[in-house]
Design a protein around this motif. Structure first.
Motif, PDB file in Angstrom:
ATOM      1  N   GLU A 196       0.823  -1.214   0.000  1.00 44.08           N
ATOM      2  CA  GLU A 196       0.000   0.000   0.000  1.00 44.08           C
ATOM      3  C   GLU A 196       0.857   1.263   0.000  1.00 44.08           C
ATOM      4  OE1 GLU A 196      -4.146  -1.476   2.129  1.00 44.08           O
ATOM      5  OE2 GLU A 196      -2.757  -0.215   3.255  1.00 44.08           O
ATOM      6  N   ALA A 197       2.037   1.177   0.596  1.00 38.59           N
ATOM      7  CA  ALA A 197       2.960   2.315   0.620  1.00 38.59           C
ATOM      8  C   ALA A 197       3.847   2.362  -0.618  1.00 38.59           C
ATOM      9  CB  ALA A 197       3.826   2.262   1.879  1.00 38.59           C
ATOM     10  N   GLU A 198       3.595   1.479  -1.567  1.00 34.82           N
ATOM     11  CA  GLU A 198       4.333   1.404  -2.834  1.00 34.82           C
ATOM     12  C   GLU A 198       5.818   1.141  -2.632  1.00 34.82           C
ATOM     13  OE1 GLU A 198       1.608   3.948  -5.890  1.00 34.82           O
ATOM     14  OE2 GLU A 198       3.130   5.116  -4.827  1.00 34.82           O
ATOM     15  N   LEU A 199       6.124   0.272  -1.656  1.00 30.94           N
ATOM     16  CA  LEU A 199       7.498  -0.097  -1.360  1.00 30.94           C
ATOM     17  C   LEU A 199       7.726  -1.574  -1.673  1.00 30.94           C
ATOM     18  CD1 LEU A 199       7.959   1.703   2.086  1.00 30.94           C
ATOM     19  CD2 LEU A 199       9.027   2.342  -0.086  1.00 30.94           C
ATOM     20  N   PRO A 256      10.067  -5.027 -10.905  1.00 26.21           N
ATOM     21  CA  PRO A 256       9.354  -5.631 -12.036  1.00 26.21           C
ATOM     22  C   PRO A 256       7.865  -5.806 -11.773  1.00 26.21           C
ATOM     23  CG  PRO A 256      10.766  -7.249 -10.938  1.00 26.21           C
ATOM     24  CD  PRO A 256      11.132  -5.911 -10.395  1.00 26.21           C
ATOM     25  N   LEU A 257       7.448  -5.711 -10.525  1.00 27.20           N
ATOM     26  CA  LEU A 257       6.022  -5.820 -10.198  1.00 27.20           C
ATOM     27  C   LEU A 257       5.291  -4.493 -10.360  1.00 27.20           C
ATOM     28  CD1 LEU A 257       6.199  -8.012  -6.952  1.00 27.20           C
ATOM     29  CD2 LEU A 257       5.794  -8.781  -9.304  1.00 27.20           C
ATOM     30  N   GLY A 258       6.019  -3.408 -10.594  1.00 27.44           N
ATOM     31  CA  GLY A 258       5.377  -2.096 -10.698  1.00 27.44           C
ATOM     32  C   GLY A 258       4.865  -1.582  -9.370  1.00 27.44           C
ATOM     33  N   THR A 259       5.485  -2.013  -8.296  1.00 29.88           N
ATOM     34  CA  THR A 259       5.006  -1.668  -6.961  1.00 29.88           C
ATOM     35  C   THR A 259       4.986  -0.165  -6.722  1.00 29.88           C
ATOM     36  OG1 THR A 259       5.876  -3.764  -6.120  1.00 29.88           O
ATOM     37  CG2 THR A 259       5.418  -2.048  -4.495  1.00 29.88           C
ATOM     38  N   GLU A 260       5.953   0.540  -7.268  1.00 26.55           N
ATOM     39  CA  GLU A 260       6.091   1.969  -6.986  1.00 26.55           C
ATOM     40  C   GLU A 260       4.919   2.798  -7.505  1.00 26.55           C
ATOM     41  OE1 GLU A 260      10.258   0.224  -7.304  1.00 26.55           O
ATOM     42  OE2 GLU A 260       8.342   0.012  -8.340  1.00 26.55           O
ATOM     43  N   THR A 261       4.109   2.230  -8.381  1.00 26.76           N
ATOM     44  CA  THR A 261       2.953   2.957  -8.924  1.00 26.76           C
ATOM     45  C   THR A 261       1.659   2.169  -8.756  1.00 26.76           C
ATOM     46  OG1 THR A 261       3.458   2.063 -11.131  1.00 26.76           O
ATOM     47  CG2 THR A 261       4.310   4.259 -10.609  1.00 26.76           C
TER      48      THR A 261
END
Length: 290
Positions: A196-199, A256-261
């Protein structure tokens, strides 16, 4: 992004890390309360590390009472780009022996008494947890653990139980039937909140025992765990230093999971229906999209 700032959450037995340059102790207050302890910030070469002992120094907090939201918020607020969890666990698989490290790639959450989201009434969001572990960070951390002398298993499912009691034999056998590989008490809430925190989030799960599924043996005890933990902790500290050394001169790229967005597609509450008080609490973890 080009700079690595890795938040390291130390589990049972790991209450500090070695080799930090320009180390400073930071006290952080968050909208979710006070983190488990003061945070230690420093560098190893070009890589910034921020360390937080999950249970507090002296192991003051139970798995249920760890302030997971405050911990993740604080790490995000201090600029972390990635989170590496170091966690003691029990093995549900013969091949994963006490002293081994498991680079898990899946989680099952069986906790029931914890706050597991930053969102709620007034600002609803649904992030994907299909792949909870960042494969890039897990690969890098696993390589470092291998170089530190650990026996490393790549991949595995970590079942998070509520605790603080250890499993019954019936539960241990059930989790083995489910295909779980290791069992612990902390990682599922952390991984969900980190997402949820994009980390990007990864775990080095350090095996301390065989839980209690081996009928010919006594069940797990704290004495068993502490006996193995010292050697595990030494290797974990070396692995953290090695990871930082290996990252020198390597620019950070996105997961690669696109977590940051991931929040780009997760917010569901209409802008006009959003509660300003809730939005204010989300300034660090979701400020990018709010």
């Amino acid at each position: 992004m080009s700079k690595w700032t890795i938040g390291v959450i130390g589990g049972s037995g790991l209450y500090e890390i070695d080799g930090l340059e320009n180390a400073e102790s930071l006290t952080v207050e968050t909208p979710w309360g006070t983190p488990s302890d003061t945070l230690m910030k420093g560098q190893i070469g070009e890589v910034e590390l921020i360390f937080l002992p999950r249970h507090g120094k002296g192991h003051r907090l139970t798995p249920t009472t760890v302030p997971y939201r405050a911990n993740i918020d604080a790490l995000k607020r201090l600029g972390c780009t990635d989170i590496l969890s170091i966690s003691a666990c029990g093995s549900l698989k013969e091949a994963y022996a006490p002293g081994d490290f498991v680079m898990i790639d899946q989680l099952i959450d069986r906790t029931f008494a914890r706050e597991k989201t930053f969102f709620g009434p007034g600002m609803v969001a649904h992030v994907s947890m299909a792949d909870p572990i960042c494969p890039r960070l897990s690969q890098l951390a696993g390589d470092a653990a291998l170089a530190a002398g650990a026996t490393v298993h790549r991949g595995g499912t970590y079942l998070t139980m509520e605790g603080p009691q250890f499993s019954s034999r019936a539960e241990s056998h059930l989790y083995r039937q489910w295909g779980c590989d290791v069992i612990g008490m902390t990682n599922a809430p952390e991984a969900k909140l980190a997402r949820e925190a994009e980390l990007p989030y990864a775990t080095i799960a350090m095996v301390t025992d065989y839980d209690c599924w081996r009928e010919e043996e006594e069940g797990v005890t704290v004495a068993n765990v502490l006996e193995v933990m010292a050697a595990n902790t030494s290797k974990a500290k070396t692995a953290i230093q090695t990871l930082a050394d290996n990252l020198q001169g390597i620019p950070r790229t996105t997961s690669p999971l696109g977590t940051e967005t991931c929040l780009d597609y997760a917010l569901i509450t209409a802008p006009e229906a959003r509660d300003p008080a809730v939005l204010a609490k989300l300034d660090a973890v979701a400020g990018r999209v709010l």
